[in-house]
Scaffold this active site. Structure first.
Site, mmCIF file in Angstrom:
data_model
loop_
_atom_site.group_PDB
_atom_site.id
_atom_site.type_symbol
_atom_site.label_atom_id
_atom_site.label_comp_id
_atom_site.label_asym_id
_atom_site.label_seq_id
_atom_site.Cartn_x
_atom_site.Cartn_y
_atom_site.Cartn_z
ATOM 1 N N ASN A 205 35.854 62.503 23.201
ATOM 2 C CA ASN A 205 36.759 61.345 23.342
ATOM 3 C C ASN A 205 37.249 61.179 24.774
ATOM 4 N N THR B 23 27.400 60.084 22.172
ATOM 5 C CA THR B 23 28.708 60.595 21.758
ATOM 6 C C THR B 23 28.586 61.905 20.987
ATOM 7 N N ASP B 24 29.665 62.673 20.977
ATOM 8 C CA ASP B 24 29.665 63.915 20.179
ATOM 9 C C ASP B 24 29.716 63.627 18.674
ATOM 10 N N GLU B 25 30.056 62.369 18.300
ATOM 11 C CA GLU B 25 30.203 62.059 16.865
ATOM 12 C C GLU B 25 28.887 62.173 16.109
ATOM 13 N N ASN C 240 45.915 64.851 16.252
ATOM 14 C CA ASN C 240 46.412 63.491 16.523
ATOM 15 C C ASN C 240 47.936 63.431 16.552
ATOM 16 N N GLY D 285 36.162 58.399 5.275
ATOM 17 C CA GLY D 285 35.206 59.375 5.811
ATOM 18 C C GLY D 285 35.641 59.998 7.127
ATOM 19 N N LYS E 182 24.649 55.450 16.579
ATOM 20 C CA LYS E 182 24.426 56.171 17.844
ATOM 21 C C LYS E 182 23.372 57.260 17.656
ATOM 22 N N THR F 152 23.457 46.062 17.944
ATOM 23 C CA THR F 152 23.607 46.427 19.360
ATOM 24 C C THR F 152 23.155 47.869 19.626
ATOM 25 N N LYS G 83 42.022 51.709 20.429
ATOM 26 C CA LYS G 83 41.763 53.147 20.354
ATOM 27 C C LYS G 83 43.099 53.896 20.408
ATOM 28 N N TYR H 55 29.261 53.924 12.730
ATOM 29 C CA TYR H 55 29.153 54.009 14.203
ATOM 30 C C TYR H 55 28.305 55.198 14.620
ATOM 31 N N SER H 56 28.657 56.395 14.114
ATOM 32 C CA SER H 56 27.919 57.578 14.592
ATOM 33 C C SER H 56 26.476 57.564 14.097
ATOM 34 N N ALA H 57 26.246 56.948 12.897
ATOM 35 C CA ALA H 57 24.854 56.845 12.419
ATOM 36 C C ALA H 57 24.045 55.941 13.349
ATOM 37 N N LEU I 137 25.127 52.154 28.602
ATOM 38 C CA LEU I 137 26.399 52.396 27.896
ATOM 39 C C LEU I 137 26.745 51.297 26.907
HETATM 40 P P1 NAD Z 1 33.597 49.743 25.044
HETATM 41 O O1 NAD Z 1 33.603 49.191 23.660
HETATM 42 O O2 NAD Z 1 34.874 49.826 25.803
HETATM 43 O O3 NAD Z 1 32.580 48.908 25.950
HETATM 44 C C1 NAD Z 1 31.325 48.508 25.496
HETATM 45 C C2 NAD Z 1 30.773 47.458 26.462
HETATM 46 O O4 NAD Z 1 29.474 47.076 25.996
HETATM 47 C C3 NAD Z 1 31.626 46.185 26.522
HETATM 48 O O5 NAD Z 1 31.799 45.785 27.867
HETATM 49 C C4 NAD Z 1 30.802 45.163 25.753
HETATM 50 O O6 NAD Z 1 30.986 43.833 26.211
HETATM 51 C C5 NAD Z 1 29.386 45.659 26.009
HETATM 52 N N1 NAD Z 1 28.461 45.252 24.943
HETATM 53 C C6 NAD Z 1 28.646 45.389 23.606
HETATM 54 N N2 NAD Z 1 27.595 44.866 22.948
HETATM 55 C C7 NAD Z 1 26.718 44.419 23.885
HETATM 56 C C8 NAD Z 1 25.451 43.800 23.812
HETATM 57 N N3 NAD Z 1 24.862 43.514 22.644
HETATM 58 N N4 NAD Z 1 24.816 43.490 24.978
HETATM 59 C C9 NAD Z 1 25.408 43.770 26.170
HETATM 60 N N5 NAD Z 1 26.629 44.328 26.284
HETATM 61 C C10 NAD Z 1 27.278 44.658 25.152
HETATM 62 O O7 NAD Z 1 32.915 51.155 24.915
HETATM 63 P P2 NAD Z 1 33.226 52.521 25.686
HETATM 64 O O8 NAD Z 1 34.290 53.249 24.975
HETATM 65 O O9 NAD Z 1 33.353 52.249 27.132
HETATM 66 O O10 NAD Z 1 31.850 53.321 25.401
HETATM 67 C C11 NAD Z 1 30.732 53.147 26.267
HETATM 68 C C12 NAD Z 1 29.598 54.016 25.774
HETATM 69 O O11 NAD Z 1 29.993 55.381 25.774
HETATM 70 C C13 NAD Z 1 29.157 53.718 24.338
HETATM 71 O O12 NAD Z 1 27.758 53.830 24.272
HETATM 72 C C14 NAD Z 1 29.840 54.783 23.504
HETATM 73 O O13 NAD Z 1 29.097 55.061 22.344
HETATM 74 C C15 NAD Z 1 29.825 55.950 24.477
HETATM 75 N N6 NAD Z 1 30.911 56.935 24.301
HETATM 76 C C16 NAD Z 1 32.215 56.538 24.229
HETATM 77 C C17 NAD Z 1 33.234 57.495 24.146
HETATM 78 C C18 NAD Z 1 34.691 57.114 24.100
HETATM 79 O O14 NAD Z 1 35.544 57.984 23.915
HETATM 80 N N7 NAD Z 1 35.054 55.849 24.285
HETATM 81 C C19 NAD Z 1 32.891 58.853 24.115
HETATM 82 C C20 NAD Z 1 31.542 59.233 24.162
HETATM 83 C C21 NAD Z 1 30.570 58.256 24.289
HETATM 84 O O1 DAU Z 2 34.220 61.389 20.139
HETATM 85 C C1 DAU Z 2 33.780 60.309 20.908
HETATM 86 C C2 DAU Z 2 34.184 59.012 20.246
HETATM 87 O O2 DAU Z 2 35.599 58.872 20.424
HETATM 88 C C3 DAU Z 2 33.452 57.800 20.809
HETATM 89 O O3 DAU Z 2 32.085 57.917 20.551
HETATM 90 C C4 DAU Z 2 34.001 56.497 20.201
HETATM 91 O O4 DAU Z 2 33.370 55.385 20.809
HETATM 92 C C5 DAU Z 2 35.488 56.449 20.461
HETATM 93 O O5 DAU Z 2 36.038 55.293 19.862
HETATM 94 C C6 DAU Z 2 36.183 57.700 19.907
HETATM 95 O O6 DAU Z 2 36.150 57.724 18.456
HETATM 96 P P1 DAU Z 2 37.412 58.189 17.582
HETATM 97 O O7 DAU Z 2 37.289 57.605 16.245
HETATM 98 O O8 DAU Z 2 37.634 59.656 17.705
HETATM 99 O O9 DAU Z 2 38.583 57.470 18.459
HETATM 100 P P2 DAU Z 2 39.877 56.620 18.007
HETATM 101 O O10 DAU Z 2 40.683 56.392 19.245
HETATM 102 O O11 DAU Z 2 39.521 55.444 17.173
HETATM 103 O O12 DAU Z 2 40.660 57.643 17.074
HETATM 104 C C7 DAU Z 2 41.046 58.925 17.544
HETATM 105 C C8 DAU Z 2 41.711 59.663 16.384
HETATM 106 O O13 DAU Z 2 42.954 59.015 16.081
HETATM 107 C C9 DAU Z 2 40.916 59.620 15.103
HETATM 108 O O14 DAU Z 2 41.097 60.869 14.420
HETATM 109 C C10 DAU Z 2 41.542 58.487 14.290
HETATM 110 C C11 DAU Z 2 42.987 58.540 14.733
HETATM 111 N N1 DAU Z 2 43.710 57.244 14.762
HETATM 112 C C12 DAU Z 2 43.127 56.220 15.438
HETATM 113 C C13 DAU Z 2 43.752 54.996 15.517
HETATM 114 C C14 DAU Z 2 43.109 53.841 16.243
HETATM 115 C C15 DAU Z 2 44.963 57.108 14.168
HETATM 116 O O15 DAU Z 2 45.486 58.066 13.570
HETATM 117 N N2 DAU Z 2 45.584 55.909 14.268
HETATM 118 C C16 DAU Z 2 45.035 54.837 14.894
HETATM 119 O O16 DAU Z 2 45.660 53.761 14.940
#
Ligand code: NAD
Ligand code: DAU
Length: 352
Positions: free
Chosen positions: A187, A132-134, A257, A291, A162, A102, A197, A158-160, A83
């Site tokens: 998400n 991720t779905d992105e 949103n 974008g 992943k 990373t 977030k 980011y999505s590129a 992860l």
């Molecule tokens: P996060 O940013 O909260 O946590 C990422 C963790 O990875 C942190 O603890 C960080 O310290 C660690 N990390 C970062 N770079 C590192 C490195 N070089 N070596 C070792 N550790 C490192 O992320 P998250 O939201 O918990 O997402 C976790 C995974 O799930 C990611 O791969 C993300 O792409 C995927 N994902 C996230 C979401 C979402 O909505 N947050 C949805 C779908 C998939």
């Molecule tokens: O879909 C899965 C992805 O969801 C994960 O892969 C990513 O790691 C995770 O960060 C998340 O990406 P999003 O860009 O969708 O999440 P975020 O919370 O940054 O934003 C959610 C939506 O809200 C997006 O349309 C942008 C908008 N937004 C976000 C922030 C931070 C705002 O309008 N205002 C804000 O301040």
């Protein structure tokens, strides 16, 4: 101990819930949590299981080849659940290279080290890549959903990054018969979500009566899943998923949103005893994300039909649990919303 499993990124938001899911449900496994503790990693997220006998924390960077090799020599891992990543889209727009390092190089380093350590004998091994779905891009028509065969079309750095890591994972399977599984989730929201977030940022700003920055017109749509349901899905897929397969994970729970922000405002007003409509006045429309993907929506029927997973909570229940968690854990948020992070936040959003 009948399995030694490496979980990377286990001090982050989702990773901490996955570590807890495995440490508490599988006392027969030894879980090794590898995390670099970047700004997003926080050991407070897993303080409750830190002393469990089947859990070990290792601080290290997945891009560090020698460190990762030594780790694989130290522990004879049976499986990897990967992860660790840079995860925030806005940061990827400001600094794409950190995401390449990373998410792409770190992932290939793990794949390569595992392949070498397992000496091409993959019996009983599995490498689970959490994506991720992105990677699928954005949707425009309301009757469209991402399925596992949707063509990749990543549109942010980011999505590129992943998508690139997913391609490497599949390439290792195709080329070396390396035992991989991938899931692509929508998400997540829930406890321990870093307050950059959308949902935790809004909760924290409502609490502090600060502006609520909505990008563009707030028309973008996300499909929200409670983080513990993602951790449960990862458990099911790790144990029962078929090697080489991909599984989409999602909550079938789409929100614009602006509607979600208004729901958070009314929920918080009620819980904080504020007058109805008070927090909505904090909504501030700001410049759109570059974008900005319009809509994500996941079809998770493969996971539901083939592996029997389904979400355990409704959005109403999950959101109430999340808001309640933040209301009783302001210390957690205060510890991370200071110093360097705070400076970044103020620069990024140009609001104080
Ligand atoms: P996060 O940013 O909260 O946590 C990422 C963790 O990875 C942190 O603890 C960080 O310290 C660690 N990390 C970062 N770079 C590192 C490195 N070089 N070596 C070792 N550790 C490192 O992320 P998250 O939201 O918990 O997402 C976790 C995974 O799930 C990611 O791969 C993300 O792409 C995927 N994902 C996230 C979401 C979402 O909505 N947050 C949805 C779908 C998939
Ligand atoms: O879909 C899965 C992805 O969801 C994960 O892969 C990513 O790691 C995770 O960060 C998340 O990406 P999003 O860009 O969708 O999440 P975020 O919370 O940054 O934003 C959610 C939506 O809200 C997006 O349309 C942008 C908008 N937004 C976000 C922030 C931070 C705002 O309008 N205002 C804000 O301040």
């Amino acid at each position: 101990m009948n399995k030694i499993i490496l979980i990377t990124g286990g001090a982050g938001f989702i990773g901490s819930h996955v570590v807890r899911q495995f440490v508490t449900n599988y006392p027969q496994y030894h879980i090794v949590n590898l995390d670099a503790l970047t700004y997003a990693g926080n050991l407070e997220n897993i303080v409750d299981i830190a002393t469990f006998p089947n859990y070990t924390f290792e601080k290290g960077d997945i891009t560090d080849i020698l460190f990762v090799e030594k780790l694989f020599l130290k522990y004879n891992f049976d499986g990897v659940i990967h992860l660790a990543a840079e995860s925030h889209v806005d940061r990827s727009i400001a600094d794409p290279m950190a995401f390449v390092l990373t998410n792409v190089i770190g992932t290939v380093n793990l794949l390569n080290t595992a392949k070498n350590a397992w000496k091409s004998n993959f019996e009983g091994k599995r490498f689970y890549h959490v994506s991720t779905d992105e990677v699928y891009g954005e949707l425009h028509n309301l009757d469209e959903f991402f399925v596992e065969t949707t063509k990749y079309n990543p549109r942010s750095p980011y999505s590129a990054s992943k998508a690139s890591s997913d391609h490497f994972v599949r390439a290792y399977h195709n080329t070396y018969k390396f035992p991989v599984i991938i899931s692509n989730c929508s998400n997540n929201y829930g406890p321990n979500h870093f307050p950059e977030k959308l949902i935790p940022l809004m909760i924290n700003n409502i609490r502090n009566k600060k502006p609520l920055p909505v990008y563009g017109k707030g028309e973008n749509v996300r499909d929200w899943l409670y983080v513990i349901d993602h951790a449960r899905a990862i458990d099911v897929i790790f144990h029962n998923g078929i090697i080489g397969e991909t599984y989409n994970i999602g909550g079938n729970n789409e929100w614009k949103n602006i509607d979600l922000v208004k729901l958070l405002c009314s929920t918080m007003d009620e819980k904080l005893g504020r007058k109805k409509g008070e927090s909505e006045e904090l909504i501030t429309y700001i410049a759109d994300r570059a974008g900005h993907d319009l809509r994500y929506a996941i079809n998770a029927s493969k996971l539901m039909n083939e592996l029997g997973w389904s979400p355990s909570v409704t959005f109403e229940e999950g959101l109430a649990k999340t808001v309640d968690w933040y209301l009783s854990n302001w210390d957690w948020i205060d510890h991370i919303t200071n110093g360097d992070y705070q400076k970044y936040y103020e620069e990024m959003y140009k609001i104080g």
